[in-house]
Write an enzyme that holds these catalytic residues in place. Structure first.
Site, PDB file in Angstrom:
ATOM      1  N   SER A   1     -41.533   0.770  -5.263  1.00 59.41           N
ATOM      2  CA  SER A   1     -41.355   0.493  -6.674  1.00 59.41           C
ATOM      3  C   SER A   1     -40.405  -0.669  -6.974  1.00 59.41           C
ATOM      4  CB  SER A   1     -40.816   1.742  -7.364  1.00 59.41           C
ATOM      5  OG  SER A   1     -39.539   2.070  -6.857  1.00 59.41           O
TER       6      SER A   1
ATOM      7  N   SER B   1     -39.361   2.513  -1.315  1.00 58.14           N
ATOM      8  CA  SER B   1     -39.386   1.519  -2.396  1.00 58.14           C
ATOM      9  C   SER B   1     -38.543   0.269  -2.199  1.00 58.14           C
ATOM     10  CB  SER B   1     -38.960   2.174  -3.706  1.00 58.14           C
ATOM     11  OG  SER B   1     -40.057   2.821  -4.268  1.00 58.14           O
TER      12      SER B   1
ATOM     13  N   LYS C   1     -32.313  -3.890  -9.918  1.00 58.56           N
ATOM     14  CA  LYS C   1     -33.487  -3.092 -10.316  1.00 58.56           C
ATOM     15  C   LYS C   1     -33.155  -2.332 -11.598  1.00 58.56           C
ATOM     16  CE  LYS C   1     -36.676   0.322  -8.268  1.00 58.56           C
ATOM     17  NZ  LYS C   1     -36.933   1.192  -7.093  1.00 58.56           N
TER      18      LYS C   1
HETATM   19  N1  GLN Z   1     -44.051   5.096  -3.425  1.00 58.06           N
HETATM   20  C1  GLN Z   1     -43.246   6.272  -3.322  1.00 58.06           C
HETATM   21  C2  GLN Z   1     -43.397   7.078  -4.587  1.00 58.06           C
HETATM   22  O1  GLN Z   1     -44.201   6.721  -5.362  1.00 58.06           O
HETATM   23  C3  GLN Z   1     -41.829   5.894  -3.098  1.00 58.06           C
HETATM   24  C4  GLN Z   1     -41.171   5.411  -4.307  1.00 58.06           C
HETATM   25  C5  GLN Z   1     -39.719   5.135  -4.121  1.00 58.06           C
HETATM   26  O2  GLN Z   1     -39.237   4.998  -2.991  1.00 58.06           O
HETATM   27  N2  GLN Z   1     -39.014   5.103  -5.220  1.00 58.06           N
HETATM   28  O3  GLN Z   1     -42.746   8.039  -4.826  1.00 58.06           O
END
Ligand code: GLN
Length: 502
Positions: free
Chosen positions: A155, A179, A80
């Site tokens: 994400s 995410s 990532k």
């Molecule tokens: N969707 C959540 C956020 O927008 C989690 C994102 C993540 O785990 N990086 O913060």
């Protein structure tokens, strides 16, 4: 022999170690698949072609010399793009870091490479990992290989879509509120968020430092266990990484699972859950029962999810998470000022403040700006007690609920997401509905606990459904064994049709 890309990471590692295929052939085959499919999917921000081929060649030379290849010898992996690599760029899918070259590797990356992995490239994400669909990428959205009109989740959408589409043998993601698990569920692969402190965060670009954790996204539970064994462990460069022995998670998988106590989270099993996902969770509960586990209902009162008259969900966990995560983000992202790091405005400025303002205004996307503003507000004098301090108290209550549940159970079972992958654009106009995508995953981050999403079949629309298992801190061996039990009971997860072109 089956096509290289159909082999699991464990299968490919064995084939390379046995000399049935070379690491170079494996790297070439995956790079070819990226050439063929990534124009449609946009999983990768960058492909490190030459370096991957060079590293694969080095693995083959080691084999020829009779040297050990390492536990990941020759496996083509994806990282990532918020995890630093000294090679290439680390952009966090943000314009502000579009040309950022990290001077060092994240510890997780150096451990993978020391174990013989071949990094293919860096995968797309929601800018700074803020989002649930990868549509907040500052470059282009990633698409779901099961249906390219839908999101892969986020994400870590690039990593999940790449793992599902067989554009890598496995990948690393990061999970602050879901995410890793949510995109794994949307793409039909396994996603594991380890216990907070199990994997070093050194070199993971900080979003919410008390919540962030790096973990594997893989095609099956064994592959995820293999990667975790390599990346887990204490690191002197991250004071929050715990100095506890690292089990061989792969070997642990084969140990018998006796007297397993599974808790079905009543708050997650509510009417608000999509019927098809509810049925998948029920099937898993039955599979545990059939395997001799004791399945009981448990309650996590502060992770309750309410559905309003308009059908909109609400939860303490989501509210608490967004205060804590945004507060931490507003502080972490203060470093992007156009001086130390990243984009600097080219426009004439009258003073340093204007330089900061312009550089940040030009470099950050809308969602990141929203979060910096909300987080700054929550931390500001006069509001700190009402928001941030209150959120910390709720966080403790959520953690206490888990402690009580894990006194009675070894693992908790529930859905990973309230729905399957949604169409691109479906939630971009309403941030709150997007935030609710993580309604089932967020509490594990607030409590620092490990969680895994396991594929549990396809919906009527032919989209993957994921179920989530959670365990107590550092109980990954049992968590993985329980996940393996489900995998065996449900049968191997299918690949998306698009991945099967070879
Ligand atoms: N969707 C959540 C956020 O927008 C989690 C994102 C993540 O785990 N990086 O913060």
């Amino acid at each position: 022999m089956a096509s290289l890309r159909q082999l699991s990471a464990l299968g490919l590692r064995k084939a390379i170690a046995a000399g049935e295929v070379s690491a170079l052939e494996a790297a070439r085959e995956y790079l070819g698949a990226i050439d063929e499919l990534d124009g449609q999917l946009h999983c990768f921000n960058q492909v490190h072609r030459d370096r991957a081929l060079e590293r694969a060649g080095a693995i083959d030379r080691k084999r020829a010399a009779g040297e050990p290849l390492g536990p990941l010898g020759g496996l083509p992996l994806a990282i990532k793009d918020n995890i630093c690599t000294a090679y290439g760029k680390t952009t966090c899918s943000s314009k502000i870091l579009a040309d950022f070259h990290s001077p060092y590797d994240a510890t997780a990356v150096s451990r993978l490479e020391a174990a013989g992995a071949v990094v293919l490239g860096k995968t797309n994400l929601d800018e700074f990992a803020m989002g649930s669909s990868t549509e907040n990428s500052g470059f282009a959205p990633t698409r779901n290989p099961w249906d390219v009109s839908r999101v892969p989740g986020g994400s870590s959408g690039g990593s999940a879509a790449a793992a599902a589409a067989r554009l890598c043998a496995a990948a690393l993601g990061s999970d602050t509120g879901g995410s890793i698990r949510q995109p794994a569920s949307f793409c039909g692969v396994v996603g594991l968020k380890p216990t907070y402190g199990r994997v070093s965060r050194y070199g993971l670009v900080a979003y919410g430092s008390s919540l962030d954790q790096i973990g594997p996204i893989a095609r099956n539970v064994g592959d995820a266990a293999l990667l975790l064994s390599v990346i887990a462990g204490h690191d002197g460069s991250d004071s929050t990484s715990l100095d506890r022995p690292v089990p061989d998670y792969l070997a642990e998988l084969d140990k018998p699972l006796k007297n397993l106590r599974v808790g079905l989270v009543s708050e997650f099993h509510s009417q608000s859950l999509w019927p098809e996902i509810r049925q998948a969770v029920d099937r898993c509960a039955e599979a545990f029962g059939a395997a001799g586990a004791a399945v009981t209902e448990v309650s996590l009162p502060h992770s309750r999810i309410d559905a309003g008259p308009d059908g909109i969900l609400s939860s303490y966990a989501v509210a608490c998470y967004y205060v804590v995560a945004m507060a931490e983000a507003s502080s972490n992202l203060a470093r992007y000022d156009g001086v130390h790091y990243g984009h600097r405005t080219a426009k004439p400025v009258k003073d340093i403040i204007e330089l900061y303002c312009r550089s940040r205004a030009e470099g950050f996307g809308q969602e990141v700006k929203r979060r910096i503003m909300l987080g700054t507000y929550a931390l500001s004098a006069g509001y700190y007690e009402a928001y941030y301090l209150k959120a910390l108290k709720v966080r403790r209550l959520i953690k206490n609920d888990f402690d009580a549940a894990f006194a009675k159970c070894d693992v908790l079972l529930g859905p990973t997401t309230p729905e399957t992958a949604f169409p691109l654009g479906a939630k971009t106009a309403d941030p709150l509905t997007m935030y609710l995508s993580d309604v089932y995953t967020i509490s594990a981050n607030l409590a620092g606990l490990p969680g895994i999403s396991v594929p549990a079949g396809l919906s009527r629309e032919n989209l993957p459904i994921g179920v989530q298992l959670l365990s107590g801190a550092f109980n990954e061996p049992v968590l993985l064994r329980a996940a393996r039990l489900l995998e065996v009971a449900l049968g191997p997860a299918p690949a998306p049709p698009l991945a099967g072109s070879n």
